[in-house]
Design a protein around this motif. Structure first.
Motif, PDB file in Angstrom:
ATOM      1  N   ILE A  96     -12.143 -38.332  52.104  1.00 24.75           N
ATOM      2  CA  ILE A  96     -10.745 -38.645  51.825  1.00 24.75           C
ATOM      3  C   ILE A  96     -10.703 -39.488  50.554  1.00 24.75           C
ATOM      4  N   VAL A  97      -9.761 -39.195  49.667  1.00 22.45           N
ATOM      5  CA  VAL A  97      -9.594 -39.989  48.447  1.00 22.45           C
ATOM      6  C   VAL A  97      -8.461 -40.981  48.686  1.00 22.45           C
ATOM      7  N   VAL A  98      -8.791 -42.252  48.547  1.00 20.15           N
ATOM      8  CA  VAL A  98      -7.788 -43.305  48.663  1.00 20.15           C
ATOM      9  C   VAL A  98      -7.527 -43.824  47.259  1.00 20.15           C
ATOM     10  N   SER A  99      -6.285 -43.759  46.838  1.00 22.85           N
ATOM     11  CA  SER A  99      -5.904 -44.198  45.499  1.00 22.85           C
ATOM     12  C   SER A  99      -5.372 -45.623  45.571  1.00 22.85           C
ATOM     13  N   GLU A 100      -5.944 -46.492  44.751  1.00 17.98           N
ATOM     14  CA  GLU A 100      -5.474 -47.873  44.676  1.00 17.98           C
ATOM     15  C   GLU A 100      -4.835 -48.076  43.310  1.00 17.98           C
ATOM     16  N   GLN A 101      -3.526 -48.127  43.315  1.00 16.22           N
ATOM     17  CA  GLN A 101      -2.810 -48.314  42.058  1.00 16.22           C
ATOM     18  C   GLN A 101      -2.071 -49.634  42.082  1.00 16.22           C
ATOM     19  N   PHE A 102      -1.750 -50.113  40.909  1.00 12.39           N
ATOM     20  CA  PHE A 102      -1.211 -51.464  40.771  1.00 12.39           C
ATOM     21  C   PHE A 102       0.259 -51.483  40.396  1.00 12.39           C
ATOM     22  N   VAL A 115     -13.680 -42.123  51.064  1.00  7.88           N
ATOM     23  CA  VAL A 115     -13.904 -42.630  52.416  1.00  7.88           C
ATOM     24  C   VAL A 115     -14.361 -41.460  53.289  1.00  7.88           C
ATOM     25  N   ASP A 116     -15.494 -41.642  53.970  1.00  2.25           N
ATOM     26  CA  ASP A 116     -16.041 -40.614  54.844  1.00  2.25           C
ATOM     27  C   ASP A 116     -15.070 -40.355  55.994  1.00  2.25           C
ATOM     28  N   ARG A 117     -14.756 -39.091  56.244  1.00  2.00           N
ATOM     29  CA  ARG A 117     -13.785 -38.709  57.278  1.00  2.00           C
ATOM     30  C   ARG A 117     -14.242 -39.094  58.685  1.00  2.00           C
ATOM     31  N   THR A 118     -15.545 -39.093  58.910  1.00  2.00           N
ATOM     32  CA  THR A 118     -16.063 -39.361  60.248  1.00  2.00           C
ATOM     33  C   THR A 118     -16.303 -40.838  60.499  1.00  2.00           C
ATOM     34  N   SER A 119     -17.047 -41.471  59.596  1.00  2.00           N
ATOM     35  CA  SER A 119     -17.458 -42.857  59.830  1.00  2.00           C
ATOM     36  C   SER A 119     -16.465 -43.885  59.302  1.00  2.00           C
ATOM     37  N   MET A 121     -16.672 -45.024  56.383  1.00  2.00           N
ATOM     38  CA  MET A 121     -17.408 -45.810  55.381  1.00  2.00           C
ATOM     39  C   MET A 121     -16.980 -45.402  53.972  1.00  2.00           C
ATOM     40  N   THR A 122     -16.937 -46.385  53.084  1.00  2.00           N
ATOM     41  CA  THR A 122     -16.584 -46.137  51.693  1.00  2.00           C
ATOM     42  C   THR A 122     -17.773 -45.549  50.961  1.00  2.00           C
ATOM     43  N   GLY A 123     -17.515 -44.526  50.173  1.00  3.09           N
ATOM     44  CA  GLY A 123     -18.557 -43.896  49.363  1.00  3.09           C
ATOM     45  C   GLY A 123     -18.356 -44.247  47.909  1.00  3.09           C
ATOM     46  N   GLY A 124     -18.191 -43.223  47.063  1.00  2.00           N
ATOM     47  CA  GLY A 124     -18.024 -43.439  45.628  1.00  2.00           C
ATOM     48  C   GLY A 124     -16.732 -44.171  45.303  1.00  2.00           C
ATOM     49  N   ILE A 125     -16.801 -44.960  44.237  1.00  2.03           N
ATOM     50  CA  ILE A 125     -15.631 -45.676  43.725  1.00  2.03           C
ATOM     51  C   ILE A 125     -15.590 -45.423  42.224  1.00  2.03           C
ATOM     52  N   CYS A 126     -14.428 -45.063  41.712  1.00  2.00           N
ATOM     53  CA  CYS A 126     -14.312 -44.780  40.287  1.00  2.00           C
ATOM     54  C   CYS A 126     -12.923 -45.171  39.804  1.00  2.00           C
ATOM     55  N   SER A 127     -12.732 -45.134  38.489  1.00  2.00           N
ATOM     56  CA  SER A 127     -11.404 -45.467  37.971  1.00  2.00           C
ATOM     57  C   SER A 127     -10.919 -44.364  37.041  1.00  2.00           C
ATOM     58  N   LEU A 128      -9.598 -44.205  37.045  1.00  2.00           N
ATOM     59  CA  LEU A 128      -8.962 -43.145  36.269  1.00  2.00           C
ATOM     60  C   LEU A 128      -9.032 -43.426  34.777  1.00  2.00           C
ATOM     61  N   GLY A 129      -9.098 -42.343  34.005  1.00  2.00           N
ATOM     62  CA  GLY A 129      -9.001 -42.417  32.551  1.00  2.00           C
ATOM     63  C   GLY A 129      -7.583 -42.057  32.126  1.00  2.00           C
ATOM     64  N   ASP A 130      -7.439 -41.576  30.889  1.00  2.00           N
ATOM     65  CA  ASP A 130      -6.130 -41.140  30.400  1.00  2.00           C
ATOM     66  C   ASP A 130      -5.739 -39.820  31.050  1.00  2.00           C
ATOM     67  N   PHE A 131      -4.442 -39.545  31.080  1.00  2.00           N
ATOM     68  CA  PHE A 131      -3.893 -38.319  31.633  1.00  2.00           C
ATOM     69  C   PHE A 131      -3.487 -37.402  30.479  1.00  2.00           C
TER      70      PHE A 131
END
Length: 141
Positions: A96-102, A115-119, A121-131
């Motif tokens: 699941i992708v959880v978006s944290e915007q400000f 976020v792993d669908r089963t457990s 637990m948080t997996g990869g974390i990244c930040s957006l670039g330009d659109f």
């Protein structure tokens, strides 16, 4: 007591080793990933990169690779976002992708967290670039 002292020495070494140099070079797109990208932006014209887009227009996220996501607004408009660094596991499309915007918009620097669908637990974390907007050219008529 000696075991606790030993554990106290091993843990910091393990943490330091885990925080070593990370390869941030994106992997080349696979044939399938290239096909997804071309299906969405092929025949469209790239516009000037934007730092933010309306959150209302960004509900339909398409994962292309570990470092590219698309936000489809309509059949005529798609925003391509090259993440600031690869997000391991994003392309698998299983977490699941959880978006944290400000704010009320999606902006460069906002965080995507896997976020792993089963457990849970948080997996990869990244930040957006330009659109980068890709728009279908208007047909003469």
């Amino acid at each position: 007591m000696h075991i606790l002292k030993l554990a106290g020495l091993i843990l910091p070494v393990t943490v330091v080793a885990a925080c070593g140099q990370v390869d941030r070079t994106p992997a080349p797109l696979t044939e399938k990933q290239s096909a997804v990208l071309m299906k969405e932006i092929g025949g469209k014209v790239a516009g000037k990169p934007l730092t933010c887009i309306s959150d209302f227009n960004a509900d339909n996220m398409i994962r292309v690779s570990d470092n590219i996501v698309l936000y489809r607004v309509s059949g005529r408009l798609v925003y391509k976002n090259v993440l600031r660094s690869p997000c391991p596991g994003l392309a698998r499309d299983s977490d699941i992708v959880v978006s944290e915007q400000f704010g009320s918009q999606k902006c460069r620097g906002d965080i995507l967290r896997l976020v792993d669908r089963t457990s849970g637990m948080t997996g990869g974390i990244c930040s957006l670039g330009d659109f980068v907007p890709y728009r279908a050219e208007k047909t003469a008529g």
